[in-house]
Design a protein around this motif. Sequence first.
Motif, PDB file in Angstrom:
ATOM      1  N   PRO A  53      38.639  41.413  32.634  1.00 46.14           N
ATOM      2  CA  PRO A  53      39.034  40.162  31.980  1.00 46.14           C
ATOM      3  C   PRO A  53      40.379  40.232  31.265  1.00 46.14           C
ATOM      4  O   PRO A  53      41.037  39.209  31.085  1.00 46.14           O
ATOM      5  CB  PRO A  53      37.892  39.913  30.987  1.00 46.14           C
ATOM      6  N   ASN A  54      40.800  41.448  30.861  1.00 49.00           N
ATOM      7  CA  ASN A  54      42.076  41.564  30.155  1.00 49.00           C
ATOM      8  C   ASN A  54      43.283  41.520  31.081  1.00 49.00           C
ATOM      9  O   ASN A  54      44.431  41.537  30.628  1.00 49.00           O
ATOM     10  CB  ASN A  54      42.110  42.844  29.307  1.00 49.00           C
ATOM     11  N   GLY A  55      43.047  41.495  32.394  1.00 46.00           N
ATOM     12  CA  GLY A  55      44.141  41.310  33.333  1.00 46.00           C
ATOM     13  C   GLY A  55      44.818  42.581  33.801  1.00 46.00           C
ATOM     14  O   GLY A  55      45.752  42.519  34.602  1.00 46.00           O
ATOM     15  N   GLN A  56      44.375  43.751  33.370  1.00 45.96           N
ATOM     16  CA  GLN A  56      45.006  45.005  33.780  1.00 45.96           C
ATOM     17  C   GLN A  56      44.362  45.503  35.081  1.00 45.96           C
ATOM     18  O   GLN A  56      43.255  46.016  35.074  1.00 45.96           O
ATOM     19  CB  GLN A  56      44.862  46.058  32.671  1.00 45.96           C
ATOM     20  N   VAL A  57      45.077  45.375  36.178  1.00 54.79           N
ATOM     21  CA  VAL A  57      44.527  45.732  37.487  1.00 54.79           C
ATOM     22  C   VAL A  57      44.519  47.241  37.666  1.00 54.79           C
ATOM     23  O   VAL A  57      45.528  47.914  37.429  1.00 54.79           O
ATOM     24  CB  VAL A  57      45.358  45.083  38.617  1.00 54.79           C
ATOM     25  N   VAL A  58      43.360  47.784  38.073  1.00 54.72           N
ATOM     26  CA  VAL A  58      43.248  49.215  38.352  1.00 54.72           C
ATOM     27  C   VAL A  58      42.571  49.392  39.704  1.00 54.72           C
ATOM     28  O   VAL A  58      41.962  48.458  40.240  1.00 54.72           O
ATOM     29  CB  VAL A  58      42.455  49.958  37.251  1.00 54.72           C
ATOM     30  N   SER A  59      42.668  50.578  40.260  1.00 56.52           N
ATOM     31  CA  SER A  59      42.095  50.836  41.590  1.00 56.52           C
ATOM     32  C   SER A  59      40.952  51.834  41.551  1.00 56.52           C
ATOM     33  O   SER A  59      40.588  52.414  42.569  1.00 56.52           O
ATOM     34  CB  SER A  59      43.183  51.341  42.542  1.00 56.52           C
ATOM     35  N   THR A  60      40.379  52.043  40.361  1.00 52.23           N
ATOM     36  CA  THR A  60      39.218  52.914  40.223  1.00 52.23           C
ATOM     37  C   THR A  60      38.161  52.196  39.392  1.00 52.23           C
ATOM     38  O   THR A  60      38.482  51.337  38.559  1.00 52.23           O
ATOM     39  CB  THR A  60      39.578  54.245  39.541  1.00 52.23           C
ATOM     40  N   LEU A  61      36.913  52.568  39.608  1.00 52.90           N
ATOM     41  CA  LEU A  61      35.796  51.956  38.892  1.00 52.90           C
ATOM     42  C   LEU A  61      35.290  52.940  37.849  1.00 52.90           C
ATOM     43  O   LEU A  61      34.959  54.075  38.187  1.00 52.90           O
ATOM     44  CB  LEU A  61      34.686  51.604  39.880  1.00 52.90           C
ATOM     45  N   PRO A  62      35.221  52.544  36.576  1.00 57.05           N
ATOM     46  CA  PRO A  62      34.749  53.466  35.544  1.00 57.05           C
ATOM     47  C   PRO A  62      33.313  53.910  35.817  1.00 57.05           C
ATOM     48  O   PRO A  62      32.517  53.149  36.376  1.00 57.05           O
ATOM     49  CB  PRO A  62      34.834  52.642  34.260  1.00 57.05           C
ATOM     50  N   PRO A  63      32.964  55.140  35.430  1.00 55.24           N
ATOM     51  CA  PRO A  63      31.573  55.584  35.589  1.00 55.24           C
ATOM     52  C   PRO A  63      30.662  54.825  34.635  1.00 55.24           C
ATOM     53  O   PRO A  63      31.114  54.204  33.671  1.00 55.24           O
ATOM     54  CB  PRO A  63      31.649  57.071  35.225  1.00 55.24           C
TER      55      PRO A  63
ATOM     56  N   ARG B 193      40.609  32.573  44.529  1.00 58.19           N
ATOM     57  CA  ARG B 193      39.223  32.853  44.130  1.00 58.19           C
ATOM     58  C   ARG B 193      39.169  33.809  42.944  1.00 58.19           C
ATOM     59  O   ARG B 193      38.322  33.674  42.060  1.00 58.19           O
ATOM     60  CB  ARG B 193      38.448  33.399  45.324  1.00 58.19           C
ATOM     61  N   ALA B 194      40.086  34.786  42.927  1.00 58.18           N
ATOM     62  CA  ALA B 194      40.115  35.725  41.802  1.00 58.18           C
ATOM     63  C   ALA B 194      40.427  35.017  40.492  1.00 58.18           C
ATOM     64  O   ALA B 194      39.929  35.409  39.426  1.00 58.18           O
ATOM     65  CB  ALA B 194      41.147  36.822  42.079  1.00 58.18           C
ATOM     66  N   ALA B 195      41.228  33.948  40.554  1.00 60.57           N
ATOM     67  CA  ALA B 195      41.617  33.234  39.332  1.00 60.57           C
ATOM     68  C   ALA B 195      40.415  32.646  38.609  1.00 60.57           C
ATOM     69  O   ALA B 195      40.454  32.444  37.396  1.00 60.57           O
ATOM     70  CB  ALA B 195      42.615  32.128  39.685  1.00 60.57           C
ATOM     71  N   GLN B 196      39.330  32.380  39.323  1.00 66.60           N
ATOM     72  CA  GLN B 196      38.135  31.807  38.701  1.00 66.60           C
ATOM     73  C   GLN B 196      37.493  32.756  37.687  1.00 66.60           C
ATOM     74  O   GLN B 196      36.754  32.322  36.800  1.00 66.60           O
ATOM     75  CB  GLN B 196      37.087  31.469  39.772  1.00 66.60           C
ATOM     76  N   PHE B 197      37.767  34.050  37.823  1.00 67.84           N
ATOM     77  CA  PHE B 197      37.119  35.060  36.978  1.00 67.84           C
ATOM     78  C   PHE B 197      37.985  35.474  35.795  1.00 67.84           C
ATOM     79  O   PHE B 197      37.524  36.203  34.927  1.00 67.84           O
ATOM     80  CB  PHE B 197      36.787  36.300  37.817  1.00 67.84           C
ATOM     81  N   ALA B 198      39.232  35.021  35.779  1.00 69.51           N
ATOM     82  CA  ALA B 198      40.176  35.466  34.766  1.00 69.51           C
ATOM     83  C   ALA B 198      39.658  35.172  33.364  1.00 69.51           C
ATOM     84  O   ALA B 198      39.314  34.041  33.036  1.00 69.51           O
ATOM     85  CB  ALA B 198      41.525  34.778  34.985  1.00 69.51           C
ATOM     86  N   GLY B 199      39.581  36.224  32.551  1.00 67.84           N
ATOM     87  CA  GLY B 199      39.111  36.080  31.184  1.00 67.84           C
ATOM     88  C   GLY B 199      37.615  35.904  31.048  1.00 67.84           C
ATOM     89  O   GLY B 199      37.114  35.720  29.931  1.00 67.84           O
ATOM     90  N   ARG B 200      36.856  35.958  32.169  1.00 69.02           N
ATOM     91  CA  ARG B 200      35.416  35.718  32.134  1.00 69.02           C
ATOM     92  C   ARG B 200      34.602  36.950  32.473  1.00 69.02           C
ATOM     93  O   ARG B 200      33.774  37.402  31.694  1.00 69.02           O
ATOM     94  CB  ARG B 200      35.053  34.617  33.138  1.00 69.02           C
ATOM     95  N   TRP B 201      34.811  37.462  33.683  1.00 68.44           N
ATOM     96  CA  TRP B 201      34.005  38.568  34.189  1.00 68.44           C
ATOM     97  C   TRP B 201      34.917  39.573  34.885  1.00 68.44           C
ATOM     98  O   TRP B 201      35.923  39.191  35.492  1.00 68.44           O
ATOM     99  CB  TRP B 201      32.995  38.071  35.239  1.00 68.44           C
ATOM    100  N   PRO B 202      34.558  40.859  34.845  1.00 62.29           N
ATOM    101  CA  PRO B 202      35.296  41.827  35.663  1.00 62.29           C
ATOM    102  C   PRO B 202      35.035  41.562  37.144  1.00 62.29           C
ATOM    103  O   PRO B 202      33.894  41.323  37.544  1.00 62.29           O
ATOM    104  CB  PRO B 202      34.738  43.186  35.221  1.00 62.29           C
ATOM    105  N   LEU B 203      36.082  41.583  37.925  1.00 60.09           N
ATOM    106  CA  LEU B 203      35.986  41.276  39.353  1.00 60.09           C
ATOM    107  C   LEU B 203      36.464  42.462  40.172  1.00 60.09           C
ATOM    108  O   LEU B 203      37.537  43.011  39.923  1.00 60.09           O
ATOM    109  CB  LEU B 203      36.836  40.050  39.690  1.00 60.09           C
ATOM    110  N   LEU B 204      35.657  42.844  41.159  1.00 62.93           N
ATOM    111  CA  LEU B 204      36.050  43.850  42.138  1.00 62.93           C
ATOM    112  C   LEU B 204      36.498  43.150  43.413  1.00 62.93           C
ATOM    113  O   LEU B 204      35.870  42.197  43.860  1.00 62.93           O
ATOM    114  CB  LEU B 204      34.872  44.774  42.463  1.00 62.93           C
ATOM    115  N   LEU B 205      37.577  43.633  43.992  1.00 61.09           N
ATOM    116  CA  LEU B 205      38.015  43.203  45.315  1.00 61.09           C
ATOM    117  C   LEU B 205      37.921  44.412  46.233  1.00 61.09           C
ATOM    118  O   LEU B 205      38.383  45.501  45.874  1.00 61.09           O
ATOM    119  CB  LEU B 205      39.462  42.698  45.287  1.00 61.09           C
ATOM    120  N   SER B 206      37.317  44.241  47.391  1.00 62.50           N
ATOM    121  CA  SER B 206      37.200  45.367  48.316  1.00 62.50           C
ATOM    122  C   SER B 206      37.239  44.879  49.752  1.00 62.50           C
ATOM    123  O   SER B 206      37.130  43.676  50.024  1.00 62.50           O
ATOM    124  CB  SER B 206      35.901  46.152  48.078  1.00 62.50           C
TER     125      SER B 206
END
Length: 227
Positions: free
Chosen positions: A42-52, A107-120
Motif C-alpha cells: 500500500p505504501n507504493g514501494q515496488v519490490v520483487s520478493t515476498l517477505p516470509p 487494475r493495479a491502481a484499484q489496490f493503491a493504498g488499500r491492499w498489498p498486491l502481487l503481480l505474477s
Amino acid sequence: MALPLLQATIVDRPAVTPTVCSLLQHVESLLSGNTNLLLLPPNGQVVSTLPPGNRIIFTGSFNPFHIGHRALMREAESQLGSPTVYAELGVTNADKPGLSAAETLVRAAQFAGRWPLLLSRTALFIDKARLYPGSTFLVGTDTVVRLLNTKYYNNSEEEATRVLGEIQSLGCKFLVAGRKMDNGYQTLTTLLPTLPMQQFHGLLSELPFRLDISSTELRRAGNKGTR
C-alpha cells in the motif's frame, strides 16, 4: 508521487509521471519474463520478493476489485488469526488472453493504498505453490472443482496425484469460500462428498462467508472493469 494517485494518472495521462513510468518498467519486465513477481504494498514501494511469514493469497482478475472481494479477504484474515492477505493478479491466464502492461496498471491502481498486491506470471496453482511456498490460497468452490478434476491434468490421475502431492509438499493449503454454481450455491461442506482425489481433501478448509456479487454483472451495470 505516492501510488494512490495512480488511477487518475493512468486514465488521464498514462506514463508521464515518475511513479507510473517506474511501475510500467517493472510490469514490462514481468511481462517479458525477466521478473518472476512484483509486490506492490500500500505504501507504493515496488519490490520483487515476498517477505516470509504466515500469508493468504487471493488470486483473481479483479475486474473490478469490488466490495465482495474486500469483505472476503477481511473474513479470511480474521478466521486465520490476522496473517497478511495479499491479492494476486496474474498477468497470464490459463483460460483467457494475458493482460497488457496498460491494463495491468489500470487494475493495479484499484489496490493503491488499500491492499498489498502481487503481480505474477503464474496461471496454475502448482506454479503459484512453487512461487509462494507455505501459503494458504483463498479460493471459491468453483476453483476447487477444477483443482481436483483429472480433466485439468490431461485426464491422468497419476499426473493429478503428482501435482497435488507437490503442492502439499510445499506446505500450501486452500481456504474455500462458497460460490454460486450451475447447480446452485455450493459450500465446501456440500461439495466435498462429490469431489474426487479424496487423499488430498485435507488440503481444503472451509471459510464460512457469503456475499453474492458478480464482477460480470457489475461490468454490465457500467461499473469499472474491462474484461
